[in-house]
Enzyme design. Structure first.
Site, PDB file in Angstrom:
ATOM      1  CB  CYS A  81      -0.898   0.200   1.333  1.00 52.92           C
ATOM      2  SG  CYS A  81      -2.669   0.997   0.896  1.00 52.92           S
ATOM      3  NE  ARG A 110      -0.912   9.263  -1.850  1.00 51.62           N
ATOM      4  CZ  ARG A 110      -1.048  10.342  -1.052  1.00 51.62           C
ATOM      5  NH1 ARG A 110      -0.528  11.364  -1.442  1.00 51.62           N
ATOM      6  NH2 ARG A 110      -1.320  10.207   0.330  1.00 51.62           N
ATOM      7  NE  ARG A 144      -6.523   6.068   4.414  1.00 55.84           N
ATOM      8  CZ  ARG A 144      -5.187   6.554   4.538  1.00 55.84           C
ATOM      9  NH1 ARG A 144      -4.658   7.336   3.521  1.00 55.84           N
ATOM     10  NH2 ARG A 144      -4.597   6.084   5.369  1.00 55.84           N
ATOM     11  CG  HIS A 185      -2.705  -3.398   3.949  1.00 54.54           C
ATOM     12  ND1 HIS A 185      -1.603  -2.851   4.391  1.00 54.54           N
ATOM     13  CD2 HIS A 185      -3.565  -2.482   3.691  1.00 54.54           C
ATOM     14  CE1 HIS A 185      -1.607  -1.734   4.303  1.00 54.54           C
ATOM     15  NE2 HIS A 185      -2.999  -1.295   3.961  1.00 54.54           N
ATOM     16  CD  GLU A 187       0.599  -5.834   5.262  1.00 58.10           C
ATOM     17  OE1 GLU A 187       0.623  -6.178   4.040  1.00 58.10           O
ATOM     18  OE2 GLU A 187       0.014  -4.709   5.494  1.00 58.10           O
TER      19      GLU A 187
HETATM   20  N1  GLN Z   1      -3.666   5.913   0.674  1.00 55.15           N
HETATM   21  C1  GLN Z   1      -2.358   5.922   1.315  1.00 55.15           C
HETATM   22  C2  GLN Z   1      -1.243   6.891   0.841  1.00 55.15           C
HETATM   23  O1  GLN Z   1      -1.432   7.399  -0.057  1.00 55.15           O
HETATM   24  C3  GLN Z   1      -2.128   4.272   1.570  1.00 55.15           C
HETATM   25  C4  GLN Z   1      -3.140   3.549   2.471  1.00 55.15           C
HETATM   26  C5  GLN Z   1      -2.445   2.348   3.179  1.00 55.15           C
HETATM   27  O2  GLN Z   1      -1.275   2.174   3.066  1.00 55.15           O
HETATM   28  N2  GLN Z   1      -3.117   1.741   3.428  1.00 55.15           N
HETATM   29  O3  GLN Z   1      -0.365   6.849   1.405  1.00 55.15           O
END
Ligand code: GLN
Length: 208
Positions: A81, A110, A144, A185, A187
């Site tokens: 992420c 992003r 996100r 994610h 992990e």
């Molecule tokens: N949207 C976040 C960013 O731009 C990342 C979100 C996440 O790591 N779960 O940094």
């Protein structure tokens, strides 16, 4: 013995530490694991894990601590992420002050899977017959999450979003280097991605 660090400035550090610990035990690759917060602590690392979190915050802290340049020299990087965003060559929606490592030849957008309230979990689809199964039937959190919107020539897609076919886990191998990135994610549910990372990082170091 592989020296493995977990970037511990911000984000889901504990989950990466635990996944790496389990991956060491399961693969029987002997690793020494430590958290990393400063440029000095990067010395001697074979691999570094970049947790999810907030990539703007992370990159500002990396810049302040003069960690960007030494991180580019590390043989193995695994990012999830925000960690993937830090590794990416091109980042859409990046703030002006945000400097990334630019080592993984992908373009990411992003927050393209939506904001915090749009978070979801999904099983992933193996990207073809030969691809490793990194998540089984587990449902993996997207929080996100960035979308991988371009994949460079040397980058292989390992897993895709089951409905849209979008790449969600990618790897790039080049002389003595191994990069593994996920938009989601793994992990949080499994150590399989970390097992794959240790195995391939070890192989990359042997060919160095
Ligand atoms: N949207 C976040 C960013 O731009 C990342 C979100 C996440 O790591 N779960 O940094």
């Amino acid at each position: 013995m592989l020296e493995i660090g977990v970037l511990a400035l911000q984000g889901d550090v504990a989950e990466h530490l635990e996944a790496a610990r389990q991956a060491g035990a399961k693969t029987r690759i002997s690793i020494r694991l430590r958290t990393v917060r400063t440029a000095d602590e990067l010395a001697g690392l074979h691999g570094l894990l970049l947790p999810g979190g907030e990539s703007t915050t992370l990159s500002l802290l990396l810049q302040k601590n003069a960690m960007i340049e030494p991180m580019r020299k590390i043989s193995g990087l695994l990012g999830t992420c925000a960690g993937l965003i830090l590794m990416a060559k091109e980042v859409e929606g990046k703030s002006a002050e945000q400097e990334c490592l630019g080592v993984l030849d992908v373009r990411v957008d992003r927050n393209a899977y939506g904001s915090q309230v749009d978070s979801f979990e999904s099983a992933l689809e193996k990207a073809g017959e030969g691809a490793p199964d990194l998540t089984g039937k587990l449902r993996i959190p997207f929080i996100r999450a960035p979308k991988i919107v371009r994949v460079g020539e040397g980058v292989h897609v390992l897993a895709r979003h089951p409905n849209t076919g979008e790449p969600v886990i990618v790897q790039q191998k080049q002389a003595g280097k191994f990069y593994l990135g996920a938009a989601c994610h793994p992990e949080m549910r499994t150590s399989r991605m970390h097992e794959y990372f240790l195995t391939h990082l070890q192989a990359a170091l042997e060919t160095k």
